[in-house]
Design an enzyme around this catalytic site. Structure first.
Site, mmCIF file in Angstrom:
data_model
loop_
_atom_site.group_PDB
_atom_site.id
_atom_site.type_symbol
_atom_site.label_atom_id
_atom_site.label_comp_id
_atom_site.label_asym_id
_atom_site.label_seq_id
_atom_site.Cartn_x
_atom_site.Cartn_y
_atom_site.Cartn_z
ATOM 1 N N ASN A 22 0.838 -1.187 0.000
ATOM 2 C CA ASN A 22 0.000 0.000 0.000
ATOM 3 C C ASN A 22 0.879 1.244 0.000
ATOM 4 O OD1 ASN A 22 -2.641 1.311 0.247
ATOM 5 N ND2 ASN A 22 -1.740 2.109 2.130
ATOM 6 N N GLU A 68 -1.898 1.914 -6.153
ATOM 7 C CA GLU A 68 -1.574 3.342 -6.242
ATOM 8 C C GLU A 68 -0.567 3.661 -7.351
ATOM 9 O OE1 GLU A 68 -1.649 1.687 -3.341
ATOM 10 O OE2 GLU A 68 -3.180 2.713 -2.151
ATOM 11 N N ASP A 112 -6.032 19.791 11.192
ATOM 12 C CA ASP A 112 -6.538 19.113 9.995
ATOM 13 C C ASP A 112 -7.233 20.088 9.056
ATOM 14 O OD1 ASP A 112 -7.216 16.949 8.211
ATOM 15 O OD2 ASP A 112 -6.916 15.623 9.898
HETATM 16 MN MN MN Z 1 -4.422 1.976 -0.607
#
Ligand code: MN
Length: 419
Positions: free
Chosen positions: A132, A195, A242
């Site tokens: 990932n 990705e 954030d």
């Molecule tokens: Mn991912």
């Protein structure tokens, strides 16, 4: 990333700060003021870029499309581009076994921040054949230690949980300063491990990966931090600002141990300003194609934007070509279903400029009758980032159908002047 910076420089879009600047508050303050891309030449002797993809213009340049075609392009591309393994990389120009994160220009951004934060680090992880890549905020807690905010149930969280359940360390490599297409792709929700394939498809050319000393495969970058996420160790992480510009709470989060740093000669560090335009775009834009595709299932969608005033996350404007009465409300429901953090949505016709808040307000002013065109949905799941969200995580969502009444379309026609 250097090629992209060169491209920005040639088109006069970059501000260069040559004088020495502190990484504690000063550099972020300058980036906040300037808004556009800023290249710092001397943050305590190191180089850094901020606001790299700060506007839709830079995003359009990166994708090689017009600004109003970004979402169409992102909706079309499938995560099936080509990956090529290579043995060598300019990233390995300098190898540092003596890890000291304090020598990097990692910034402290806001007064109450828990510490300096890496904000544009792509955490690449691999475990039992799954990989990932995604950006996580990383708080520096020692010269070779970071606290990583792993949001459940995202892929890094899942891989760490899987490894931790067997007492295994999760090998990671944190990539800083790569091709912005790759950085953007790593913020997109694609199926597990896709990705870099998505980045290759967006770029229209293969992505090259090389193996780090811990086996994790990464793209060429300015800086790569190699290490692992500890299976058990947790520390308080935060506070951190954030997208809404307010402080997110402190949580117990996993610790990343850095075992080796590799980087280019004279590397350019990439920092994303929390709640700044680049952060908002990276958080929001990947959701726009999701909303676009969902609305396309119920009516003819023309464009979608998560507006800056709505933190590029909580507010959407959806533009449709209304076919039948009621399309606006169906578009509202589809938009809410596709992006669960969405709080308010306005649906407009194709003659409204969705990038112009004034034009959207005009549609609300002239095409809405409150008792008929406003939908209120109570007790639905909202965003953890919404300060007004309830303690149980639910919220109230409002959809505004600001489209013309089809039968009276001529009454809404906007007057034009002959050329
Ligand atoms: Mn991912």
């Amino acid at each position: 990333m250097r090629d992209f910076i060169e491209q920005l420089r040639n088109s006069g879009k970059i501000t260069e700060i040559k004088n020495p600047v502190s990484k504690e508050f000063e550099a972020p303050r300058i980036a906040k003021k300037i808004q556009g891309p800023v290249l710092f030449h001397d943050i305590e002797g190191k180089k850094a870029i901020m606001n790299l993809l700060g506007t839709r213009d830079e995003l359009a340049a990166m994708l090689g499309v017009r600004k109003d075609m970004i979402i169409q392009k992102l909706s079309e591309v499938q995560p099936d581009g080509e990956i090529v393994m290579v043995c060598d990389s300019p990233t390995m120009e300098v190898v540092n076994e003596q890890v000291d994160l304090y020598r990097l220009p990692i910034m402290k951004h806001f007064a109450k921040d828990g510490g300096p934060y890496i904000t544009a680090g792509i955490v690449v992880s691999e475990y039992e054949g799954s990989m990932n890549a995604s950006i996580h905020r990383l708080m520096v807690i020692g010269k070779d230690k970071l606290a990583a905010r792993l949001v459940p149930p995202r892929h890094t969280y899942i891989l760490h949980k899987k490894a931790a359940s067997k007492g295994d360390k999760l090998p990671v490599a944190i990539v800083i300063g790569t091709d912005p297409v790759i950085t953007f792709a790593s913020t997109t929700r694609v199926p597990l491990g896709k990705e870099f394939h998505y980045a290759a498809a967006l770029r229209g050319a293969p992505v090259e990966l090389f193996a780090c000393s811990n086996g994790v495969r990464v793209p060429h970058a300015e800086i790569v931090l190699e290490g692992y996420i500890d299976p058990v160790e947790r520390v308080p992480e935060g506070p951190f600002v954030d997208i809404t510009g307010t402080y997110d709470e402190v949580r117990q989060e996993p610790v990343v141990h850095i075992t080796r740093i590799i980087h280019r000669k004279d590397p350019i560090y990439h920092g994303i300003l929390p709640a700044g335009p680049e952060h908002l775009l990276m958080m929001g834009v990947p959701y726009e194609p999701k909303i676009y595709r969902a609305v396309s299932e119920v009516t003819t969608v023309k464009n979608v934007v998560l507006t800056e005033g709505g933190c590029c996350y909580l507010h959407a404007v959806v533009q449709i070509e209304k076919q039948t009465e009621g399309d606006g409300k169906n578009a509202i429901m589809a938009a809410f279903a596709s992006h669960t953090s969405l709080k308010h949505v306005v649906v407009v016709d194709e003659d409204i400029d969705i990038f112009d808040p004034k034009d959207v307000e005009f549609a609300i002013a002239t095409r809405v009758k409150g008792d008929m065109d406003v939908m209120i949905i109570t007790n639905v799941r909202g965003s953890s980032l919404d300060p007004r969200g309830a303690a149980d995580g639910t919220t109230t969502k409002i959809g505004i159908d600001a489209t013309k009444v089809l039968k009276q379309a001529e009454m809404f026609e906007r007057a034009t002047m002959p050329e």
